[in-house]
Every structure is written in structure tokens, then in C-alpha cells.
Design an enzyme around this catalytic site. Sequence first.
Site, short mmCIF file in Angstrom:
data_model
loop_
_atom_site.label_atom_id
_atom_site.label_comp_id
_atom_site.label_asym_id
_atom_site.label_seq_id
_atom_site.Cartn_x
_atom_site.Cartn_y
_atom_site.Cartn_z
N ARG A 155 -1.84 -4.96 3.93
CA ARG A 155 -1.60 -3.66 5.05
C ARG A 155 -0.26 -3.80 5.57
O ARG A 155 0.43 -2.98 5.48
CB ARG A 155 -2.47 -4.02 6.13
N HIS B 288 -5.38 -3.86 2.70
CA HIS B 288 -5.95 -4.59 3.50
C HIS B 288 -6.76 -5.73 3.32
O HIS B 288 -7.78 -6.06 3.91
CB HIS B 288 -7.01 -3.54 4.72
N PHE C 278 -14.54 -3.59 1.55
CA PHE C 278 -15.77 -2.38 1.13
C PHE C 278 -15.67 -2.34 -0.40
O PHE C 278 -16.70 -2.19 -0.84
CB PHE C 278 -15.47 -1.23 2.21
N ARG D 278 0.83 -1.24 -0.26
CA ARG D 278 0.10 0.08 -0.01
C ARG D 278 1.05 1.23 -0.15
O ARG D 278 0.49 2.50 -0.56
CB ARG D 278 -1.12 0.13 1.15
N GLU E 69 -19.12 4.03 -0.39
CA GLU E 69 -18.43 3.08 -1.52
C GLU E 69 -19.20 3.08 -2.63
O GLU E 69 -18.57 3.18 -3.80
CB GLU E 69 -17.78 1.92 -0.96
N SER F 287 -4.70 5.34 5.44
CA SER F 287 -4.53 3.89 5.49
C SER F 287 -4.14 3.44 4.14
O SER F 287 -3.36 2.50 3.82
CB SER F 287 -5.74 3.17 5.88
#
Length: 314
Positions: A165, A107, A81, A8, A56, A35
Site C-alpha cells: 500500500r 495491501h 481477500f 500498487r 472474491e 485502491s
Amino acid sequence: MTEMVATRQAYGDALLELGEKNKDIVVLDADLSKSTTTAKFGKKYPERFFNMGVAEANMMNTAAGLATCGKIPFVSSFSIFATGRAWEQVRNTICYSGLQVKIVATHSGVSVGPDGASHQCIEDISLMRTIPTMGVVEPCDAVETRKAILAAVDYKGPLYIRLGRAAVPVITKKEDPYTIGRANILRTGDDVAIIACGALVVHSLTAADMLAKEGIKAAVVNMHTLKPIDQELLIKVARQANAVVTAEQHVLDGGLGSAVASILARTYPIPIEMIGIDNRFGQSGEPDILFKEYHLLPDDIVLAAKRVVGRKKK
């Protein structure tokens, strides 16, 4: 010492490169930009960054609209999501029209760790791979992530890129070839072929080293693109080894193992063993403990390789 970088983090850096080169790049995020690391792009190019909030489905529809106006949207959230909550909009608004929307979700997998089952998306590859026109990519490290993000711009149609992550070892080099849809052979061997993606590529290399000490020569293939999958290379290594192990941080249903088995069943039926999550949800825990619990470690790949070699026709 092996460098450790989260995929990420490489994504956020690659977006900055793209933003400078291409003014049509826009980035959308669902209130998780720190994040997902898209905040880097937002800080430098605020006029091309859209925080859509915890909405979303609306984010996917907005990205589709921008794509119809000639923009190339990169859309980000956590994988649970981006692929789960917004699946209908991804299918009907983005993919049905074959729009140039790049969904880069972070993630993914049980390596999310303490956040637990609700946030550990282990079904996303299956959810995205089954949608017509959608491409699916899972880089194995930060270097490959950068290449995937840069290549995504020229990929025709919607694309899902799966990121993690936690920091992972950097095992590829800048000069290594990379093309979406073309797998890379990282290790040669004619006793068994290990086909892996994402975080399990490095585990597969370790497993190959362990197998070599026991006289078993294992090929290792980095199948970074799950759709369109590299059928030509897959069949080639299968014919050389006559036994295959797949390794993924995903449920077995609908993931890499399913894709490989489907192709080989039609073209070159041979023994296959699959490393993955077998009909279970994730749970809270540190990534290394969860990898042990779900049998995703090099030791597990070694055992699977020995089983499949034992099943080969004499």
C-alpha cells in the site's frame, strides 16, 4: 533525494501498457479498483474490465473461465481477500488446471498500517507458495513491479504477485535485468549473505552499509521470486559467505526464510538467521512504528547478521 512510489501505483500504470499491446488482457477487481489502481485500466478499457463486487471467490472462478477462452486475466483485491477468502477457488479452479491467471494483490504486510490485523495479510506467501503450479513474486519497488507485471504475461501458468500500500524507495533501475525465477545480487560480500524480498530489500541494503562500517562484508540478494526460487544463485552466495540472513515482511512460517532454509538444509547446511514476523498478528499503527515493533528494521538485520557470523564454523 530517493524517489518514493507505491508498488500498487506502478501496477496500474503497467496494466495500461499491457492493455494497449495485448487485446487478450482482461482485468477483474473486487470493488477495490481505486485502491488497487486497476481503475486506470477500467477507465481506458471498460469493455475488458470487470468489477465483480465483494465476491472474491466468484471473481477467481470467472477469471478461470476467461482463461480457458484464451484471455489473460489479471485479478486484483487486497491480499487478505485474494489469498485468504478465495483460497479454495485459487487452488481448485485456477491452479489445479494450471490456468493463465495472474493474481496481483495489494495491501500486503504490516505496512498496510492503521487498517490493522484484519487487513494486514502476513500469511499470503505461505498460502500461495504451497499450492502446486502457483508462482510467487514480490517486487521490491515500482520499477521492478512494472517488469514483473509485463513478464507475467509470458509466464506459463498461474502467478501471484504481492504488492504493498505505502510508497517505497525506488532502488532498482530500468536497465537492470529482470526474469521471473532469477534473483539479483545487489551487493557483494563474503562474510554474510542477506536474502530479502519486497520492502525489506531496501532495509537490507541499509543494513549492509551499516555492517560495512564495522568491517563485515554483506552480500544482498533481491529474491523477488519466491517460487520458483533461484536455487542456483542461493547456493552460490551461501557457499561464498557460509552464513545467511533472510528478511521478509511476512510470518516466518512458510515464507522466504522457510524456503531458503529448506533448500540449504538439503544442499549446503550453514547457520541461518531469519528476520520476519514470529507467530504474531499485525495491529493498527503507522508502518514505521510497526516495522520497529515487529523487528523488521535495518538495525534488526544488522543484529541478525552479527549473530549468524558468530555462529560460523571457525
